[in-house]
Design a protein around this motif. Structure first.
Motif, short mmCIF file in Angstrom:
data_model
loop_
_atom_site.label_atom_id
_atom_site.label_comp_id
_atom_site.label_asym_id
_atom_site.label_seq_id
_atom_site.Cartn_x
_atom_site.Cartn_y
_atom_site.Cartn_z
N LYS A 165 -4.78 1.67 6.94
CA LYS A 165 -4.35 2.69 7.92
C LYS A 165 -3.37 2.23 8.86
O LYS A 165 -3.40 0.97 9.35
N ALA A 166 -2.69 3.10 9.61
CA ALA A 166 -1.86 2.57 10.64
C ALA A 166 -1.46 3.72 11.48
O ALA A 166 -1.26 4.79 10.99
N ASP A 167 -1.74 3.53 12.91
CA ASP A 167 -1.31 4.66 13.84
C ASP A 167 -0.07 5.31 13.63
O ASP A 167 1.01 4.36 13.85
N GLY A 168 0.29 6.52 13.54
CA GLY A 168 1.67 6.64 13.33
C GLY A 168 2.51 6.35 12.19
O GLY A 168 3.69 6.38 12.30
N GLY A 169 1.79 5.88 11.21
CA GLY A 169 2.49 5.37 10.16
C GLY A 169 1.65 5.24 8.70
O GLY A 169 0.55 6.04 8.65
N LYS A 170 1.93 4.70 7.86
CA LYS A 170 1.62 4.76 6.61
C LYS A 170 1.68 3.64 5.57
O LYS A 170 2.75 2.64 5.85
N VAL A 171 0.47 2.88 5.23
CA VAL A 171 0.73 1.62 4.17
C VAL A 171 0.61 2.26 3.07
O VAL A 171 -0.62 2.65 2.49
N VAL A 172 1.57 2.10 2.07
CA VAL A 172 1.78 2.52 0.93
C VAL A 172 1.23 1.72 -0.04
O VAL A 172 1.01 0.42 -0.17
N ALA A 173 -0.01 2.40 -0.72
CA ALA A 173 -0.77 1.78 -1.84
C ALA A 173 -0.16 1.84 -3.18
O ALA A 173 0.27 2.77 -3.47
N GLY A 174 -0.55 0.48 -3.81
CA GLY A 174 -0.05 0.54 -5.27
C GLY A 174 -1.15 1.09 -5.94
O GLY A 174 -2.12 1.50 -5.71
N ASP A 195 -3.28 -0.20 -7.87
CA ASP A 195 -4.62 -0.88 -7.69
C ASP A 195 -5.28 -0.56 -6.36
O ASP A 195 -6.27 -0.98 -5.94
N GLY A 196 -4.88 0.26 -5.73
CA GLY A 196 -5.37 0.72 -4.27
C GLY A 196 -4.92 -0.39 -3.25
O GLY A 196 -5.59 -0.15 -1.92
N LYS A 197 -4.35 -1.28 -3.33
CA LYS A 197 -3.91 -2.42 -2.30
C LYS A 197 -2.37 -2.17 -1.73
O LYS A 197 -1.63 -1.61 -2.51
N PRO A 198 -2.21 -2.77 -0.63
CA PRO A 198 -0.83 -2.56 -0.06
C PRO A 198 0.30 -2.90 -1.17
O PRO A 198 -0.14 -4.20 -1.75
N SER A 199 1.08 -1.97 -1.26
CA SER A 199 2.34 -2.25 -2.25
C SER A 199 3.29 -3.06 -1.62
O SER A 199 4.12 -3.76 -2.40
N GLY A 200 3.41 -3.12 -0.39
CA GLY A 200 4.72 -3.94 0.11
C GLY A 200 5.55 -2.98 0.87
O GLY A 200 6.42 -3.41 1.53
#
Length: 575
Positions: free
Chosen positions: A209-218, A220-225
């Motif tokens: 999670k990020a304030d005012g943003g988004k961590v896109v997940a792959g 596998d549920g992990k951060p995709s980059g």
């Protein structure tokens, strides 16, 4: 406005009192030309001069003094008789227009992009990789590979890329690539490891999670980059800090490119205290080759300085800061623009609010109390409505006065909100090339119904709203000829689609030119200084080989720039 605070700092107050007097005379149609020696006057003649001045829209000659202020605009024979000893400049069959002003750009962003891998226009991930490998040859071992300009909407596979796409070519070197709109970034695993080494980055990646943003997940549920909007800030915080020489080189390169594109002014959106200090050094040294109206970077140090010291204007006349740029939402291409209903191509997603509404309103009220002009990034229909609602509450009866608050982009507006711009006296600061860049995929994001209020230039003009035009460079090319072309045709440079995309929203060539000249100047409170060619204003102009108001619309993007002039001196001349 809080009248207990100085509008301008004391070091420039006397100058601005004088400017106000001059402005009052100009508004009354009076211009008292100072006594000037004949040999200090320069007289330009051309086949035609478009002035963007309704009192005298065309002419064939213009005279200015040694300070770079216009003395007279009119007939070539009349001015030759009036200034017989003037230095003559004959532009022959050329057309002269006022210096072009980009009402929304990012000067340092452009300069830094020119120092990084250029990914604009890459048509596939393999092409991105090829460009990155070529750029890597300029780097030392261990140095971060930075780039900008990728757009997955231009690729055969329009899904977001991932760290794994970069890892095969760059397993150890950190890679961080900003999307073309600046609202998303693409990291490889080495960069993600560097991010995870910081407390803020580790917390964000672990929580997703990020304030005012988004961590896109792959899958596998992990951060995709892929990090969107507010999620980019922790990554930017771990990037190695560039030295002063790097920033000076970047600014110099940006200024040179902008001058070659015919730009004599930029409304520079989101300038920090440190960025303004760099501009001041350039202005002090006579190296600022165009005019920068800087807008502070949100509710941070630069806005605090404006509230404490008053609005800023450099004595040289080429740099000022009297406004602040806020954010409410993200961008359409990365599905971060805040919408009233779900994205048509991603059910359940209505975009992002990068600033909480309560915090946004508090910042807007702070700026109003300091006498600072407010300009807010809003792209989605929900984002635009939130901004207009906030402006209406904060302005109150002051909406009837000359506040000139702005909405930057105003791309997707609910049809019922279009008339509110004029009602509130709010400027729609828009970028014509955004429409022609987005048109291949905008219908997928929005569906047909919402396109009725998308990039609605004609509807806004007809409603009585003021428009100011720009490019949002480096998101788009800074070349204003492309903006003029897009505004008039609503087509790409290959002429697609036939007749233009929603052609009823097109502008005339004259409206588009005013959007980049007189109307842009008005949006920055500069109408008594620039934007028109009229007595008393700065002699900022561009000499073109052909007339932008009479050439076929299909040729506007190829207008030949012969030279660009600021204060009556050339800052660019074509070879």
């Amino acid at each position: 406005m809080n009248l207990s605070r100085p509008i301008f700092s004391s070091r420039i107050l006397n100058k601005n009192l004088l400017a106000c007097c001059v402005s009052a005379m100009l508004c009354a149609g009076i211009f008292i030309a100072p006594a000037v020696a004949a040999e200090s006057v320069q007289l330009l003649t051309a086949a035609r001069i478009h002035t963007s001045d309704t009192k005298k829209p065309t002419a064939t000659a213009m005279a200015w003094d040694a300070s770079g202020r216009v003395l007279a605009v009119g007939d070539a024979k009349d001015l030759a008789a009036r200034f017989p000893g003037a230095t003559r400049i004959d532009a022959g069959d050329a057309t002269v227009i006022p210096g072009l002003i980009d009402a929304h750009g990012h000067v340092m962003g452009l300069g830094l992009a020119l120092m990084q891998a250029n990914l604009v226009g890459a048509a596939s991930k393999p092409e991105v990789m090829a460009r990155l490998r070529e750029f890597e040859k300029t780097l030392v071992p261990g140095e971060w590979l930075l780039g900008r300009g990728w757009d997955q909407n231009d690729w055969p596979d329009t899904a977001f890329p991932a760290a794994a796409d970069l890892d095969a070519a760059f397993p150890d070197r950190p890679v961080w690539l900003e999307r073309v709109d600046g609202h998303a970034g693409w990291a490889n695993s080495a960069a993600l490891r560097a991010l995870a080494a910081s407390p803020a980055g580790k917390a964000m990646l672990n929580s997703g999670k990020a304030d005012g943003g988004k961590v896109v997940a792959g899958a596998d549920g992990k951060p995709s980059g892929i990090l969107v909007d507010g999620a980019m800030e922790p990554m930017n915080a771990v990037l190695p800090e560039a030295g002063a020489a790097h920033y000076e080189q970047a600014l110099g390169r940006a200024l040179a490119l902008l001058a070659s594109d015919g730009l004599t002014g930029v409304h520079d959106m989101g300038v920090s205290r440190q960025g303004l200090a760099l501009y001041k050094r350039f202005a002090d040294g006579g190296r600022l080759s165009l005019r920068i109206d800087a807008y502070a970077d949100g509710d941070k140090e630069a806005l605090a300085d404006l509230c404490k010291d008053g609005l800023y204007r450099h004595a040289g006349g080429r740099l000022e800061m009297r406004g602040v740029k806020m954010y409410i939402d993200g961008a359409l291409g990365s599905r971060g623009a805040a919408l009233l209903a779900d994205y048509s191509d991603e059910p359940g997603n209505r975009g992002l609010l990068v600033t909480a509404p309560d915090a946004f309103e508090a910042s807007v009220r702070k700026a109003k109390g300091c006498g600072v002009q407010v300009a807010t990034h809003a792209i989605g229909d929900r984002g635009n409505r939130l901004v207009l609602d906030t402006y209406e509450r904060v302005l109150g009866d002051d909406a009837k006065t000359d506040m000139r608050w702005r909405v930057e982009h105003a791309q997707i507006v609910s049809p019922e909100d279009l008339g509110r711009f004029a009602k509130l006296g709010v400027i729609a600061s828009m970028q014509p090339t955004h429409a022609t860049s987005d048109m291949p995929w905008a219908h997928e994001r929005l569906g047909e119904a919402r396109l009725a209020g998308a990039y609605a230039w004609r509807d806004l003009i007809n409603s009585g709203a003021h428009l100011a035009l720009g490019s949002d460079f480096p998101v788009e090319s800074p070349d204003p000829r492309l903006g003029l072309y897009s505004a008039v045709t609503r087509q790409d440079r290959e002429g697609h689609p036939p007749g233009g995309w929603f052609p009823a929203q097109r502008m005339t060539a004259a409206e588009a030119l005013r959007g980049f000249t007189a109307d842009a100047a008005w949006a920055g409170f500069d109408e008594d200084q620039v934007g028109r060619l009229a007595p008393g204003l700065h002699a900022d102009f561009v000499i073109l080989a052909t007339d932008p108001l009479t050439v076929p619309a299909s040729e506007i993007d190829d207008l030949k720039i012969r030279s660009t002039w600021v204060d009556g001196k050339p800052v660019y001349e074509a070879k």
